[in-house]
Design a protein around this motif. Structure first.
Motif, PDB file in Angstrom:
ATOM      1  N   GLY A 183     -10.225   4.966  -0.356  1.00 57.90           N
ATOM      2  CA  GLY A 183      -9.333   4.911  -1.693  1.00 57.90           C
ATOM      3  C   GLY A 183      -7.922   4.295  -1.177  1.00 57.90           C
ATOM      4  N   ILE A 184      -7.355   3.678  -2.085  1.00 58.38           N
ATOM      5  CA  ILE A 184      -6.080   3.139  -1.545  1.00 58.38           C
ATOM      6  C   ILE A 184      -5.145   2.942  -3.030  1.00 58.38           C
ATOM      7  N   ALA A 185      -4.079   3.492  -2.956  1.00 53.95           N
ATOM      8  CA  ALA A 185      -3.242   3.283  -4.102  1.00 53.95           C
ATOM      9  C   ALA A 185      -2.300   1.817  -3.554  1.00 53.95           C
ATOM     10  N   VAL A 186      -2.169   1.052  -4.721  1.00 51.42           N
ATOM     11  CA  VAL A 186      -1.533   0.050  -4.255  1.00 51.42           C
ATOM     12  C   VAL A 186      -0.236  -0.170  -5.500  1.00 51.42           C
ATOM     13  N   ARG A 187       0.824  -0.683  -4.861  1.00 52.52           N
ATOM     14  CA  ARG A 187       1.991  -1.042  -5.844  1.00 52.52           C
ATOM     15  C   ARG A 187       1.768  -2.472  -6.216  1.00 52.52           C
ATOM     16  N   PHE A 211       0.833  -1.195  -0.009  1.00 49.97           N
ATOM     17  CA  PHE A 211      -0.038  -0.040   0.011  1.00 49.97           C
ATOM     18  C   PHE A 211       0.916   1.316   0.154  1.00 49.97           C
ATOM     19  N   VAL A 212       0.591   2.330  -0.895  1.00 52.81           N
ATOM     20  CA  VAL A 212       1.143   3.524  -0.939  1.00 52.81           C
ATOM     21  C   VAL A 212       0.686   4.642  -0.312  1.00 52.81           C
ATOM     22  N   VAL A 213      -0.583   4.916  -0.492  1.00 48.50           N
ATOM     23  CA  VAL A 213      -1.371   5.808   0.160  1.00 48.50           C
ATOM     24  C   VAL A 213      -2.812   5.723   0.099  1.00 48.50           C
ATOM     25  N   LEU A 214      -3.487   6.050   1.250  1.00 46.38           N
ATOM     26  CA  LEU A 214      -4.914   5.552   1.308  1.00 46.38           C
ATOM     27  C   LEU A 214      -5.657   7.008   2.098  1.00 46.38           C
ATOM     28  N   ALA A 215      -6.949   7.333   1.712  1.00 47.98           N
ATOM     29  CA  ALA A 215      -7.531   8.157   1.912  1.00 47.98           C
ATOM     30  C   ALA A 215      -9.210   7.787   2.036  1.00 47.98           C
ATOM     31  N   PRO A 216     -10.019   8.586   2.919  1.00 49.58           N
ATOM     32  CA  PRO A 216     -11.390   8.041   2.732  1.00 49.58           C
ATOM     33  C   PRO A 216     -11.898   8.784   1.464  1.00 49.58           C
ATOM     34  N   ALA A 217     -12.807   8.109   0.878  1.00 47.45           N
ATOM     35  CA  ALA A 217     -13.233   8.575  -0.289  1.00 47.45           C
ATOM     36  C   ALA A 217     -14.616   9.707   0.209  1.00 47.45           C
ATOM     37  N   GLU A 218     -14.440  10.783  -0.572  1.00 47.17           N
ATOM     38  CA  GLU A 218     -15.324  11.774  -0.117  1.00 47.17           C
ATOM     39  C   GLU A 218     -16.792  11.432  -0.250  1.00 47.17           C
ATOM     40  N   GLY A 219     -17.801  11.680   0.725  1.00 47.47           N
ATOM     41  CA  GLY A 219     -19.147  11.479   0.599  1.00 47.47           C
ATOM     42  C   GLY A 219     -19.517   9.949   0.468  1.00 47.47           C
ATOM     43  N   ALA A 257       6.932   6.990  -6.157  1.00 47.74           N
ATOM     44  CA  ALA A 257       5.686   7.057  -4.970  1.00 47.74           C
ATOM     45  C   ALA A 257       5.659   8.562  -4.509  1.00 47.74           C
ATOM     46  N   GLU A 258       6.464   9.568  -5.276  1.00 42.06           N
ATOM     47  CA  GLU A 258       6.170  10.916  -4.812  1.00 42.06           C
ATOM     48  C   GLU A 258       5.264  11.236  -5.507  1.00 42.06           C
ATOM     49  N   ARG A 259       5.160  10.999  -7.030  1.00 38.85           N
ATOM     50  CA  ARG A 259       3.982  11.452  -7.998  1.00 38.85           C
ATOM     51  C   ARG A 259       2.826  10.963  -7.556  1.00 38.85           C
ATOM     52  N   VAL A 260       2.737   9.518  -7.371  1.00 35.27           N
ATOM     53  CA  VAL A 260       1.572   8.990  -6.906  1.00 35.27           C
ATOM     54  C   VAL A 260       0.894   9.351  -5.847  1.00 35.27           C
ATOM     55  N   VAL A 261       1.859   9.944  -4.824  1.00 33.17           N
ATOM     56  CA  VAL A 261       1.292  10.662  -3.858  1.00 33.17           C
ATOM     57  C   VAL A 261       0.423  12.079  -3.942  1.00 33.17           C
ATOM     58  N   GLU A 262       1.300  12.562  -4.939  1.00 37.67           N
ATOM     59  CA  GLU A 262       0.802  13.850  -5.503  1.00 37.67           C
ATOM     60  C   GLU A 262      -0.534  13.692  -6.475  1.00 37.67           C
ATOM     61  N   GLU A 263      -0.818  12.793  -7.323  1.00 36.47           N
ATOM     62  CA  GLU A 263      -1.576  12.728  -8.091  1.00 36.47           C
ATOM     63  C   GLU A 263      -2.960  11.932  -7.214  1.00 36.47           C
ATOM     64  N   PHE A 264      -2.564  11.261  -6.095  1.00 37.48           N
ATOM     65  CA  PHE A 264      -3.761  10.306  -5.426  1.00 37.48           C
ATOM     66  C   PHE A 264      -5.025  11.201  -5.384  1.00 37.48           C
TER      67      PHE A 264
END
Ligand SMILES: [Zn+2]
Ligand SMILES: [Zn+2]
Length: 201
Positions: free
Chosen positions: A135-139, A122-130, A177-184
């Protein structure tokens, strides 16, 4: 640090002293550089106090302990083989895997197929709005591409619980990973999620 009964990791909270955190409350994972064995991951997690804090988790605790596996165990998800395992503790996990069930899975968009995965991917996770999902970015451990899935919290927090259907963002991400975190965040909030079935058997 990980409690199998509550499926929570324990971290330090600067306000309350201690935080018990489910995997779905992780927000970012990054393997620290260096020769440490096992490798150490720095995670940012969302705390019940309302803040976000950093914490450290060794690799074996991140991936193996939720399955009841000790550090000398070796589990190969691709071949479903469980090698040199402390049999008693790992028995349940072994039976699941031999039955074709995966502890964690995600849908790899570039490959158009579900893949077994460990939390360390797992790279980055966040609750999806509403929505209730996360949401989860997975490598992908096979093709190294990053995909964004939309899953329920139990899909992450309960080993061997896999959502029957998950959301997939139709976008191939940059490898670093940095770009993924930015785009996520932008992808997570703007994208339409296309439903994919996780055919695991
Ligand atoms: Zn806190
Ligand atoms: Zn892949």
């Amino acid at each position: 640090m990980y409690d199998a009964l509550t499926t929570r990791y324990t971290f330090a909270c600067p306000r309350r002293g201690e935080a018990r955190v489910a995997l779905s409350a992780f927000r970012r994972l990054e393997q620290l550089p260096g020769p440490a064995q096992p490798a150490v991951f720095e995670v940012d997690f969302e705390c019940a106090c309302g803040g976000e804090h950093p914490g450290l988790v060794p690799h074996d605790e991140l991936d193996w302990t939720p399955l009841g596996l000790g550090e000398r165990s070796y589990l190969n998800l691709m071949t479903a083989r469980l090698d040199s395992v402390e049999a008693e503790l790992a028995d349940l996990a072994a039976r699941h895997i031999q039955a074709g069930e995966w502890p964690w899975s995600f849908f790899c968009y570039p490959e158009e197929r579900p893949r077994p995965v460990f939390p360390s991917a797992f790279v980055v996770l966040a609750p999806a709005e509403g929505r209730e999902e996360v949401g989860i970015a997975v490598r992908c451990p096979v093709c190294s591409n990053v995909s964004i899935n939309l899953v329920t919290a139990p899909h992450l927090d309960v080993p061997f619980h896999n959502d029957r259907e998950i959301g997939v963002v139709e976008h191939v991400f940059a490898a670093d990973a940095e770009r993924v975190v930015e785009e996520f965040p932008a992808e997570l909030y703007s994208a339409c999620f296309d439903a994919r079935r996780l055919h695991l058997h």
